[in-house]
Design a protein around this motif. Structure first.
Motif, short mmCIF file in Angstrom:
data_model
loop_
_atom_site.label_atom_id
_atom_site.label_comp_id
_atom_site.label_asym_id
_atom_site.label_seq_id
_atom_site.Cartn_x
_atom_site.Cartn_y
_atom_site.Cartn_z
N THR A 138 0.85 -1.19 0.00
CA THR A 138 0.00 0.00 0.00
C THR A 138 0.88 1.24 0.00
O THR A 138 0.49 2.29 0.49
CB THR A 138 -0.93 0.01 1.23
OG1 THR A 138 -0.14 -0.11 2.41
CG2 THR A 138 -1.95 -1.10 1.18
N THR A 139 2.05 1.12 -0.58
CA THR A 139 3.04 2.19 -0.55
C THR A 139 2.55 3.49 -1.18
O THR A 139 2.74 4.56 -0.64
CB THR A 139 4.33 1.75 -1.26
OG1 THR A 139 4.78 0.54 -0.65
CG2 THR A 139 5.41 2.80 -1.15
N ASP A 165 -0.78 4.05 -2.46
CA ASP A 165 -2.21 4.32 -2.41
C ASP A 165 -2.83 3.59 -1.22
O ASP A 165 -2.14 2.97 -0.43
CB ASP A 165 -2.89 3.92 -3.72
CG ASP A 165 -2.60 2.49 -4.13
OD1 ASP A 165 -2.44 1.62 -3.25
OD2 ASP A 165 -2.55 2.24 -5.34
N GLU A 166 -4.12 3.67 -1.11
CA GLU A 166 -4.84 3.08 0.02
C GLU A 166 -5.33 1.67 -0.24
O GLU A 166 -5.99 1.08 0.59
CB GLU A 166 -6.04 3.97 0.39
CG GLU A 166 -5.65 5.32 0.95
CD GLU A 166 -5.04 5.20 2.35
OE1 GLU A 166 -5.61 4.50 3.19
OE2 GLU A 166 -3.98 5.82 2.57
N ILE A 167 -5.03 1.12 -1.42
CA ILE A 167 -5.49 -0.21 -1.78
C ILE A 167 -4.30 -1.16 -1.85
O ILE A 167 -3.31 -0.88 -2.53
CB ILE A 167 -6.21 -0.21 -3.16
CG1 ILE A 167 -7.38 0.77 -3.16
CG2 ILE A 167 -6.65 -1.60 -3.55
CD1 ILE A 167 -8.53 0.38 -2.28
N CYS A 168 -4.40 -2.30 -1.19
CA CYS A 168 -3.34 -3.30 -1.25
C CYS A 168 -3.32 -3.90 -2.64
O CYS A 168 -4.35 -4.31 -3.18
CB CYS A 168 -3.57 -4.39 -0.21
SG CYS A 168 -2.34 -5.70 -0.29
N ARG A 202 -7.90 -4.97 -0.75
CA ARG A 202 -8.60 -4.31 0.36
C ARG A 202 -7.97 -2.96 0.66
O ARG A 202 -6.79 -2.74 0.39
CB ARG A 202 -8.54 -5.17 1.63
CG ARG A 202 -9.31 -6.46 1.51
CD ARG A 202 -9.19 -7.30 2.76
NE ARG A 202 -7.81 -7.78 2.89
CZ ARG A 202 -7.35 -8.40 3.98
NH1 ARG A 202 -8.13 -8.61 5.02
NH2 ARG A 202 -6.10 -8.81 4.03
N THR A 203 -8.77 -2.09 1.25
CA THR A 203 -8.23 -0.81 1.70
C THR A 203 -7.41 -1.04 2.97
O THR A 203 -7.53 -2.09 3.62
CB THR A 203 -9.35 0.20 2.02
OG1 THR A 203 -10.09 -0.27 3.15
CG2 THR A 203 -10.26 0.41 0.82
N VAL A 204 -6.61 -0.06 3.32
CA VAL A 204 -5.82 -0.14 4.54
C VAL A 204 -6.74 -0.37 5.75
O VAL A 204 -6.44 -1.21 6.61
CB VAL A 204 -4.97 1.14 4.73
CG1 VAL A 204 -4.30 1.16 6.08
CG2 VAL A 204 -3.95 1.27 3.62
N LEU A 205 -7.86 0.33 5.79
CA LEU A 205 -8.80 0.17 6.91
C LEU A 205 -9.43 -1.22 6.92
O LEU A 205 -9.63 -1.81 7.99
CB LEU A 205 -9.87 1.25 6.88
CG LEU A 205 -9.41 2.65 7.25
CD1 LEU A 205 -10.53 3.67 7.07
CD2 LEU A 205 -8.89 2.68 8.67
N GLU A 206 -9.75 -1.75 5.75
CA GLU A 206 -10.33 -3.09 5.69
C GLU A 206 -9.34 -4.14 6.19
O GLU A 206 -9.74 -5.08 6.90
CB GLU A 206 -10.78 -3.42 4.26
CG GLU A 206 -12.00 -2.65 3.85
CD GLU A 206 -12.30 -2.73 2.37
OE1 GLU A 206 -13.45 -2.42 2.00
OE2 GLU A 206 -11.42 -3.08 1.56
#
Length: 63
Positions: A19-20, A22-25, A30-34
């Motif tokens: 996730t360097t 952006d917010e998506i792996c 998944r998002t960082v929060l997910e």
């Protein structure tokens, strides 16, 4: 579709965490929060994430 859900692993993680920029792996979609909240999500919430990431072509495994 119910059968498909039974075949899913507990997590979409493919051990390619990135996730360097952006917010998506880039591995699982998944998002960082997910990712951070995964263990606290209800099965319904997890199913919604699974549906979205599968539709987007994730998880991406190196095969």
């Amino acid at each position: 579709m119910l059968e498909e859900k039974k075949e899913r692993p507990d997590t979409p993680c493919v051990a390619v965490c990135s996730t360097t920029f952006d917010e998506i792996c880039r591995g699982c979609g998944r998002t960082v929060l997910e990712v951070a909240d995964w263990v606290f999500m209800s099965q319904e919430e997890k199913d919604k994430v699974w549906d979205r990431i599968l539709a987007q072509g994730y998880p991406r495994r190196n095969t």
